[in-house]
Design a protein around this motif. Sequence first.
Motif, PDB file in Angstrom:
ATOM      1  N   TRP A  46      20.121  88.531 -18.126  1.00 15.29           N
ATOM      2  CA  TRP A  46      19.526  86.999 -17.400  1.00 15.29           C
ATOM      3  C   TRP A  46      18.197  86.945 -17.684  1.00 15.29           C
ATOM      4  O   TRP A  46      17.608  87.748 -17.277  1.00 15.29           O
ATOM      5  CB  TRP A  46      19.882  87.171 -15.932  1.00 15.29           C
ATOM      6  CG  TRP A  46      19.259  85.921 -15.363  1.00 15.29           C
ATOM      7  CD1 TRP A  46      18.123  85.676 -14.597  1.00 15.29           C
ATOM      8  CD2 TRP A  46      19.833  84.670 -15.274  1.00 15.29           C
ATOM      9  NE1 TRP A  46      17.831  84.396 -14.185  1.00 15.29           N
ATOM     10  CE2 TRP A  46      19.140  83.607 -14.526  1.00 15.29           C
ATOM     11  CE3 TRP A  46      20.882  84.010 -16.056  1.00 15.29           C
ATOM     12  CZ2 TRP A  46      19.323  82.274 -14.415  1.00 15.29           C
ATOM     13  CZ3 TRP A  46      21.394  82.688 -15.701  1.00 15.29           C
ATOM     14  CH2 TRP A  46      20.384  81.803 -15.153  1.00 15.29           C
ATOM     15  N   HIS A  63      26.356  89.793 -22.612  1.00 11.27           N
ATOM     16  CA  HIS A  63      27.193  89.392 -21.630  1.00 11.27           C
ATOM     17  C   HIS A  63      26.078  88.606 -20.504  1.00 11.27           C
ATOM     18  O   HIS A  63      25.520  89.428 -20.027  1.00 11.27           O
ATOM     19  CB  HIS A  63      27.982  90.285 -20.809  1.00 11.27           C
ATOM     20  CG  HIS A  63      29.389  89.732 -20.386  1.00 11.27           C
ATOM     21  ND1 HIS A  63      29.226  88.730 -19.251  1.00 11.27           N
ATOM     22  CD2 HIS A  63      30.592  89.959 -20.672  1.00 11.27           C
ATOM     23  CE1 HIS A  63      30.423  88.230 -19.219  1.00 11.27           C
ATOM     24  NE2 HIS A  63      31.278  89.124 -19.701  1.00 11.27           N
ATOM     25  N   SER A  64      26.128  87.409 -20.169  1.00 12.35           N
ATOM     26  CA  SER A  64      25.321  86.826 -19.145  1.00 12.35           C
ATOM     27  C   SER A  64      26.037  87.093 -18.109  1.00 12.35           C
ATOM     28  O   SER A  64      27.212  87.443 -17.872  1.00 12.35           O
ATOM     29  CB  SER A  64      25.416  84.996 -19.539  1.00 12.35           C
ATOM     30  OG  SER A  64      24.925  84.446 -18.209  1.00 12.35           O
ATOM     31  N   VAL A  69      24.044  80.218 -20.254  1.00 14.24           N
ATOM     32  CA  VAL A  69      23.449  81.295 -21.471  1.00 14.24           C
ATOM     33  C   VAL A  69      22.260  80.563 -22.064  1.00 14.24           C
ATOM     34  O   VAL A  69      21.868  81.253 -22.974  1.00 14.24           O
ATOM     35  CB  VAL A  69      24.616  81.388 -22.305  1.00 14.24           C
ATOM     36  CG1 VAL A  69      25.727  82.152 -21.584  1.00 14.24           C
ATOM     37  CG2 VAL A  69      25.259  80.120 -23.042  1.00 14.24           C
ATOM     38  N   ARG A  85      30.059  84.613 -21.062  1.00  8.63           N
ATOM     39  CA  ARG A  85      29.468  84.242 -19.667  1.00  8.63           C
ATOM     40  C   ARG A  85      30.227  84.602 -18.562  1.00  8.63           C
ATOM     41  O   ARG A  85      31.683  84.985 -18.609  1.00  8.63           O
ATOM     42  CB  ARG A  85      29.173  82.975 -19.817  1.00  8.63           C
ATOM     43  CG  ARG A  85      30.409  81.872 -19.960  1.00  8.63           C
ATOM     44  CD  ARG A  85      29.806  80.470 -20.352  1.00  8.63           C
ATOM     45  NE  ARG A  85      31.071  79.497 -20.466  1.00  8.63           N
ATOM     46  CZ  ARG A  85      31.285  78.648 -19.570  1.00  8.63           C
ATOM     47  NH1 ARG A  85      30.646  78.561 -18.448  1.00  8.63           N
ATOM     48  NH2 ARG A  85      32.412  78.015 -19.610  1.00  8.63           N
ATOM     49  N   VAL A 302      31.243  82.506 -25.753  1.00 10.44           N
ATOM     50  CA  VAL A 302      30.565  81.117 -25.891  1.00 10.44           C
ATOM     51  C   VAL A 302      30.465  80.724 -27.258  1.00 10.44           C
ATOM     52  O   VAL A 302      30.535  81.472 -27.992  1.00 10.44           O
ATOM     53  CB  VAL A 302      29.042  81.386 -25.530  1.00 10.44           C
ATOM     54  CG1 VAL A 302      28.075  80.266 -25.757  1.00 10.44           C
ATOM     55  CG2 VAL A 302      28.855  81.693 -23.922  1.00 10.44           C
ATOM     56  N   TYR A 308      27.640  76.499 -25.021  1.00 12.34           N
ATOM     57  CA  TYR A 308      28.465  76.718 -23.768  1.00 12.34           C
ATOM     58  C   TYR A 308      29.967  77.244 -24.117  1.00 12.34           C
ATOM     59  O   TYR A 308      30.428  76.973 -25.325  1.00 12.34           O
ATOM     60  CB  TYR A 308      28.371  75.599 -22.794  1.00 12.34           C
ATOM     61  CG  TYR A 308      28.865  74.242 -23.333  1.00 12.34           C
ATOM     62  CD1 TYR A 308      29.891  73.946 -23.279  1.00 12.34           C
ATOM     63  CD2 TYR A 308      27.959  73.488 -24.037  1.00 12.34           C
ATOM     64  CE1 TYR A 308      30.472  72.597 -23.748  1.00 12.34           C
ATOM     65  CE2 TYR A 308      28.421  72.264 -24.556  1.00 12.34           C
ATOM     66  CZ  TYR A 308      29.790  71.865 -24.356  1.00 12.34           C
ATOM     67  OH  TYR A 308      30.178  70.721 -24.922  1.00 12.34           O
TER      68      TYR A 308
END
Length: 308
Positions: A46, A63-64, A69, A85, A302, A308
């Motif tokens: 993050w 990986h978010s 993202v 995500r 994504v 996105y």
Amino acid sequence: MTKLVLISRDYDMAHLAPMIRRAAPELDVTMHGSHDALDAEVAVCWNPPVGAVAALPRVRLIHSIAAGVDNILADPRLPDVPLCRVVDPQHARGMSEFVMWGALHFHRQLDQVMANQRDRVWLRYDQRAPATRTIGVMGLGEIGTRVGLDLHRAGFAVRGWSKRPKDLPGIDTFSGADALPAFLQGTDILVCLLPLTDETRGLLDARLFAMMQPGAKLIHVGRGEHLVPGDLLDALRRKQIGGAIVDVFPNEPLAADDPLWDAPDLIVTPHMASVASPETIGLQVALNVRRLVGGEPLHHRVDIARGY
């Protein structure tokens, strides 16, 4: 044993480590800056520092911990590996609750009531039927659709705007840049739920505010970079925008000396409209890492070109 590293510039992610381990005990979870972090094959992020992920020679997956993202894609040195995500099934519900609160806040003129309280003014306003108040939702993806339909069920007149045409029951829909002025001019309360793309970055600016009805309200729960803060501040001071609730900002947390804290008719909330639970984050990250190891397709991958 697959190693994960938790990386953030300004958010303490330590509480996610036990959630990931609980979902997949075979994974080795460490923190950014620890002596063994460079062995990580998965970066769970993050708002990571620029270059932090690129510094991991073995990284295979980023990986978010949220649906957004853009804070990760902002790193120009991001490695060319899959990016995933988190999609919380309760995220749309939480967002809808927040937007409904904001809509009712403005619809029932509670912004004026709160201002009157500070001035010790007792004034009761006439109540308007929700059908006489038009709420415009920008962004009709999964969350925007849920928000729009919930507002419609509450009796509001709802219109939606998206990049591509959509057909939603009870909602007047607009699409494309050419339809944006007509969409805005008929909107009393504007809700931004757009994804962040090159086309939407900085969209909430002086030009857009000038297209809105004088005194219209704004609820911004999309992405921070949609907003041009100085333009909103000017629009509030000139009463072009009659009030705003802003949950996301280009730079977070909002600095203590930021003029938006004292902007007239503005409510600042700390990126809280809807947040995935730690349990959901841990489970989805763990399952995707298992899929990575097993050579299976990843969930919620994504599209880097779209953002996105």
